[in-house]
Write an enzyme that holds these catalytic residues in place. Sequence first.
Site, PDB file in Angstrom:
ATOM      1  N   ASN A  11       0.857  -1.191   0.000  1.00 26.00           N
ATOM      2  CA  ASN A  11       0.000   0.000   0.000  1.00 26.00           C
ATOM      3  C   ASN A  11       0.895   1.243   0.000  1.00 26.00           C
ATOM      4  OD1 ASN A  11      -1.501   2.229   1.046  1.00 26.00           O
ATOM      5  ND2 ASN A  11      -3.074   0.812   1.760  1.00 26.00           N
ATOM      6  N   ASP A  75      -1.104  -4.079  10.115  1.00 25.35           N
ATOM      7  CA  ASP A  75      -2.445  -4.414   9.670  1.00 25.35           C
ATOM      8  C   ASP A  75      -3.354  -3.379  10.302  1.00 25.35           C
ATOM      9  OD1 ASP A  75      -3.855  -6.380   8.002  1.00 25.35           O
ATOM     10  OD2 ASP A  75      -5.079  -6.611   9.804  1.00 25.35           O
TER      11      ASP A  75
HETATM   12  P1  ITT Z   1      -0.658  -4.286   3.009  1.00 25.57           P
HETATM   13  O1  ITT Z   1      -1.381  -5.462   3.642  1.00 25.57           O
HETATM   14  O2  ITT Z   1       0.175  -4.663   1.854  1.00 25.57           O
HETATM   15  O3  ITT Z   1       0.059  -3.449   4.035  1.00 25.57           O
HETATM   16  P2  ITT Z   1      -3.341  -3.250   2.631  1.00 25.57           P
HETATM   17  O4  ITT Z   1      -3.868  -1.948   2.104  1.00 25.57           O
HETATM   18  O5  ITT Z   1      -3.995  -4.498   2.120  1.00 25.57           O
HETATM   19  O6  ITT Z   1      -1.771  -3.293   2.375  1.00 25.57           O
HETATM   20  P3  ITT Z   1      -4.439  -3.778   5.231  1.00 25.57           P
HETATM   21  O7  ITT Z   1      -4.790  -5.196   4.934  1.00 25.57           O
HETATM   22  O8  ITT Z   1      -3.846  -3.474   6.582  1.00 25.57           O
HETATM   23  O9  ITT Z   1      -3.407  -3.217   4.193  1.00 25.57           O
HETATM   24  O10 ITT Z   1      -5.723  -2.904   4.989  1.00 25.57           O
HETATM   25  C1  ITT Z   1      -5.914  -1.712   5.665  1.00 25.57           C
HETATM   26  C2  ITT Z   1      -6.900  -0.848   4.942  1.00 25.57           C
HETATM   27  O11 ITT Z   1      -7.445   0.072   5.873  1.00 25.57           O
HETATM   28  C3  ITT Z   1      -6.202  -0.017   3.869  1.00 25.57           C
HETATM   29  O12 ITT Z   1      -6.271  -0.605   2.616  1.00 25.57           O
HETATM   30  C4  ITT Z   1      -6.925   1.303   3.920  1.00 25.57           C
HETATM   31  O13 ITT Z   1      -8.040   1.268   3.075  1.00 25.57           O
HETATM   32  C5  ITT Z   1      -7.422   1.370   5.357  1.00 25.57           C
HETATM   33  N1  ITT Z   1      -6.524   2.197   6.159  1.00 25.57           N
HETATM   34  C6  ITT Z   1      -5.582   1.799   7.054  1.00 25.57           C
HETATM   35  N2  ITT Z   1      -4.949   2.849   7.576  1.00 25.57           N
HETATM   36  C7  ITT Z   1      -5.492   3.927   7.006  1.00 25.57           C
HETATM   37  C8  ITT Z   1      -5.256   5.308   7.120  1.00 25.57           C
HETATM   38  O14 ITT Z   1      -4.306   5.796   7.906  1.00 25.57           O
HETATM   39  N3  ITT Z   1      -5.996   6.129   6.383  1.00 25.57           N
HETATM   40  C9  ITT Z   1      -6.959   5.663   5.558  1.00 25.57           C
HETATM   41  N4  ITT Z   1      -7.239   4.389   5.373  1.00 25.57           N
HETATM   42  C10 ITT Z   1      -6.507   3.508   6.093  1.00 25.57           C
END
Ligand code: ITT
Length: 199
Positions: A11, A75
């Site tokens: 991400n 996560d």
């Molecule tokens: P990785 O697992 O590769 O790190 P991912 O995006 O799939 O990437 P997650 O499974 O942890 O990561 O999903 C977390 C989701 O929550 C992420 O895709 C965002 O949509 C949201 N999210 C997390 N932190 C955030 C933030 O600070 N601001 C906005 N959205 C956030």
Amino acid sequence: MKNSLLLGTSNAGKLKEFIFYIEHFSLFENFQIHDLNEYKDLGEPIEDGKTFKKNAEIKSKYFLEKTNSLVLCDDSGFIVNDLKDYPGINTAREARKMGGEQKVIDFIFSKFENLNYIASSFFCSICVLGKKEKYNVSGSIPGFIMKEKRGVNGFGYDPYFIPKHSNKTFAEMEKSQKLLNSHRYKAFEKLSTQILQDN
Ligand code: ITT
């Protein structure tokens, strides 16, 4: 030769924030920082844990086994207070499944007629894992999700989330204002304290 730290996220928004916090808290100063863009064919971990903490560990373990490098993963996601654990650990998956963040927000609001704001909290669990090192830290921030998005900064659900005591979404704030008041900030702050205690 410097040791390596791999930032294990695909991400781009998270990656930028990881880099900000590592500098902000002066973490891993003797490490060469790498990210997944430098690796090909590492594949993806199966995030089948039941908690943010477990999934952060699963990701870190996966990339440690692939690279032998110290790894930092998080996560994260948000939970609607009145919808038990939803979307929670499935925050990213729900957006992928439904076709974007707005669809997830619409689905949530369809369950609460006549509301424009819904009490929710953002969560972040970080796992730093090496052959000998292991840190698990978490941070959360209460607030509200909004029906309509506002602001252009940040990533993911930033345009929908207003932290408590603010009238701006994360995406309307100056970048530094979000970065210094977020679930991820709180987790990194704890990580910094723990690393300082150990050294
Ligand atoms: P990785 O697992 O590769 O790190 P991912 O995006 O799939 O990437 P997650 O499974 O942890 O990561 O999903 C977390 C989701 O929550 C992420 O895709 C965002 O949509 C949201 N999210 C997390 N932190 C955030 C933030 O600070 N601001 C906005 N959205 C956030």
